[in-house]
Design a protein around this motif. Structure first.
Motif, short mmCIF file in Angstrom:
data_model
loop_
_atom_site.label_atom_id
_atom_site.label_comp_id
_atom_site.label_asym_id
_atom_site.label_seq_id
_atom_site.Cartn_x
_atom_site.Cartn_y
_atom_site.Cartn_z
N UNK A 1 0.82 -1.22 0.00
CA UNK A 1 0.00 0.00 0.00
C UNK A 1 0.86 1.27 0.00
N UNK A 2 2.12 1.13 0.41
CA UNK A 2 3.01 2.29 0.50
C UNK A 2 3.96 2.39 -0.70
N UNK A 3 3.77 1.53 -1.70
CA UNK A 3 4.55 1.69 -2.92
C UNK A 3 4.18 3.02 -3.58
N UNK A 4 5.15 3.58 -4.31
CA UNK A 4 4.94 4.89 -4.93
C UNK A 4 5.78 4.96 -6.20
N UNK A 5 5.66 6.06 -6.94
CA UNK A 5 6.56 6.23 -8.09
C UNK A 5 8.04 6.21 -7.69
N UNK A 6 8.31 6.49 -6.43
CA UNK A 6 9.69 6.42 -5.94
C UNK A 6 10.14 5.03 -5.58
N UNK A 7 9.24 4.05 -5.73
CA UNK A 7 9.58 2.66 -5.44
C UNK A 7 9.03 2.21 -4.11
N UNK A 8 9.43 1.02 -3.65
CA UNK A 8 8.96 0.52 -2.36
C UNK A 8 9.46 1.39 -1.21
N UNK A 9 8.65 1.51 -0.17
CA UNK A 9 9.02 2.18 1.06
C UNK A 9 9.26 1.11 2.13
N UNK A 10 10.30 1.29 2.93
CA UNK A 10 10.69 0.25 3.88
C UNK A 10 11.06 0.85 5.22
N UNK A 11 10.75 0.12 6.31
CA UNK A 11 11.20 0.49 7.64
C UNK A 11 11.69 -0.76 8.35
N UNK A 12 12.56 -0.62 9.34
CA UNK A 12 12.98 -1.78 10.13
C UNK A 12 11.86 -2.24 11.06
N UNK A 13 11.97 -3.45 11.56
CA UNK A 13 11.10 -3.92 12.62
C UNK A 13 11.95 -4.29 13.84
N UNK A 14 11.64 -3.65 14.96
CA UNK A 14 12.43 -3.83 16.19
C UNK A 14 11.59 -4.47 17.29
N UNK A 15 10.52 -5.14 16.90
CA UNK A 15 9.54 -5.63 17.88
C UNK A 15 10.21 -6.45 18.98
N UNK A 16 9.63 -6.42 20.18
CA UNK A 16 10.25 -7.10 21.33
C UNK A 16 10.54 -8.57 21.02
N UNK A 17 11.65 -9.11 21.60
CA UNK A 17 12.40 -8.49 22.70
C UNK A 17 13.91 -8.50 22.44
N UNK A 18 14.36 -8.71 21.21
CA UNK A 18 15.79 -8.93 20.98
C UNK A 18 16.37 -8.01 19.92
N UNK A 19 15.84 -6.80 19.79
CA UNK A 19 16.41 -5.85 18.84
C UNK A 19 17.83 -5.49 19.24
N UNK A 20 18.75 -5.57 18.28
CA UNK A 20 20.15 -5.22 18.48
C UNK A 20 20.63 -4.47 17.23
N UNK A 21 20.74 -3.15 17.31
CA UNK A 21 21.02 -2.39 16.07
C UNK A 21 22.34 -2.75 15.40
N UNK A 22 23.39 -2.96 16.16
CA UNK A 22 24.68 -3.30 15.53
C UNK A 22 24.56 -4.61 14.77
#
Length: 309
Positions: A181-202
Motif C-alpha cells: 500500500x506504500x509503494x509509490x513512483x519512488x519505489x517501495x518504502x521500507x522500515x525496520x522492525x524492532x519488535x520485542x524483545x531482541x532488537x540489536x542495532x549493531x
C-alpha cells in the motif's frame, strides 16, 4: 510466480500483511514460514494450486519463531507426513515445547486468550522432526540448495534463507517491512522492525550487510512480498535504524518514553514516506503502520532496558 516461488497471504492481521512462501522444485516443496494456526487452509490451498500433495512437502523452514512466522508450524507439520522442520538452534526448543513462546507472546500482547484468538492453537513439533539449522546449513530441495544464514538483529533466533536459483533471500524480518500500500513512483518504502524483545542495532546492520554480499536481485519479505531495488532499500534501512536508535536514546530517561518514542517514530516514518513520494496522507500512513509503530517503540524500550550501547 517466479522460479517456482509461490507467495501465500497467511491472512494474519489484514490482507497483504503477512506472507509465507512455497518453493517448488521438480515436484517437491518447501514452505518458508508457517503463518499462524489459522493459516492452515491457505497452505493446503497453495499446495493444491501448485499440484502438490501433503506427502510432496519435504521441508518447513522457519526464519524465526515469532508467532506470525511460526505459530502455525505445529498444525502444518501434522498435515505433512514427510516434512522436516528447519529452525535456528535457539528456536528449536520452542518448537518442541512452545509453552515459553506462548507465555512470552502473552506478556507482549495482553494474555494467553489474545494469543489463542490471534494465532490459534499452537501445537508442539515432535523432536525427531526438528532440524537445527546452524549458520551455513543447506536445505536440499530436490537438488535446489536453500542456504540458511544466521542473521540476528531482529531476533537472536533468526535465519535468512538464500535461494541461489532465484538470486533472492527469504528475509523473515531482518530486511524490514515494506507494505505494498506504500509503494509509490519512488519505489517501495521500507522500515525496520524492532519488535520485542531482541532488537540489536549493531547486529541488524551487520546482518543486512551480510545479505548484500550475496548480491541478491530480490528479497522476499514476510511483511510483505517480493521487493527489488535491494541496495537502495538496504541503505534506507541502515539510515532508519540509526534514526530510531537516536530517538530511543533521546527519550531514554523520560517517564513516558514509550509514548514519546512512538510519536517520534510517526514523524520519522511519515517524513521518510513523503520523501519517497508516497502520496497517502499522514493519517493513512499511520493507519497502515500503527501496529508496527507500537511494537517498534516497545522493542526499542526493551533494548534500552538491556543497557543499550
Amino acid at each position: 510466480m517466479r522460479h517456482g516461488i509461490h507467495t501465500i497471504d497467511t491472512g494474519f492481521g489484514r490482507p497483504s500483511f503477512d506472507a509465507a512462501y512455497l518453493v517448488v522444485e521438480r515436484g517437491r516443496g518447501a514452505f518458508i514460514d508457517s503463518g499462524t494456526a489459522h493459516s492452515l487452509p491457505r497452505f493446503l490451498e497453495a499446495m493444491e494450486k501448485a499440484d502438490l500433495e501433503p506427502k510432496d512437502i519435504d521441508w518447513v523452514i522457519l526464519t524465526h519463531v515469532h508467532l506470525d512466522h511460526a505459530g502455525g508450524a505445529g498444525a502444518l507439520m501434522r498435515e505433512l507426513p514427510n516434512a522436516m522442520l528447519a529452525v535456528h538452534p535457539r528456536g528449536a526448543r520452542h518448537m518442541i515445547d512452545p509453552s515459553v513462546l506462548i507465555a512470552g507472546a502473552a506478556a507482549v500482547y495482553g494474555g494467553e486468550d489474545i494469543v489463542r484468538r490471534d494465532y490459534g492453537d499452537i501445537f508442539p513439533v515432535p523432536e525427531d522432526r526438528v532440524i537445527e539449522a546452524d549458520d551455513g546449513f543447506v536445505v536440499d530441495l530436490a537438488g535446489r540448495a536453500l542456504l540458511c544464514l544466521d542473521t540476528p538483529g531482529h531476533a537472536r533466533h533468526h535465519i535468512a534463507v538464500h535461494d541461489e536459483r532465484a538470486s533472492a533471500f527469504f528475509t523473515g524480518d531482518i530486511f524490514g517491512l515494506s507494505y505494498r500500500e506504500l509503494d509509490s513512483p519512488g519505489g517501495p518504502f521500507i522500515i525496520p522492525t524492532t519488535s520485542p524483545v531482541q532488537f540489536e542495532p549493531d547486529a541488524a546492520h551487520a546482518s543486512i550487510d551480510r545479505l548484500l554480499r550475496y548480491e541478491p536481485e530480490a528479497m522476499y519479505l514476510t511483511h510483505f512480498g517480493r521487493v527489488t531495488e535491494v541496495k537502495r532499500l538496504a541503505s534506507d534501512l541502515h539510515q532508519t535504524i540509526d534514526a530510531m536508535v537516536a530517538i530511543g536514546r533521546r527519550h531514554a530517561s523520560a517517564p513516558d518514553r514509550e509514548q514519546r518514542i512512538a510519536f517520534d517514530f510517526i514523524d520519522l516514518y511519515v517524513d521518510r514516506a513523503h520523501r519517497q513520494c508516497v502520496t497517502l496522507t499522514t493519517a493513512e500512513i499511520v493507519k497502515i503502520l500503527e501496529v508496527d509503530i507500537r511494537l517498534n517503540a516497545q522493542g526499542v524500550v526493551v533494548w534500552l532496558d538491556r543497557g543499550a550501547r
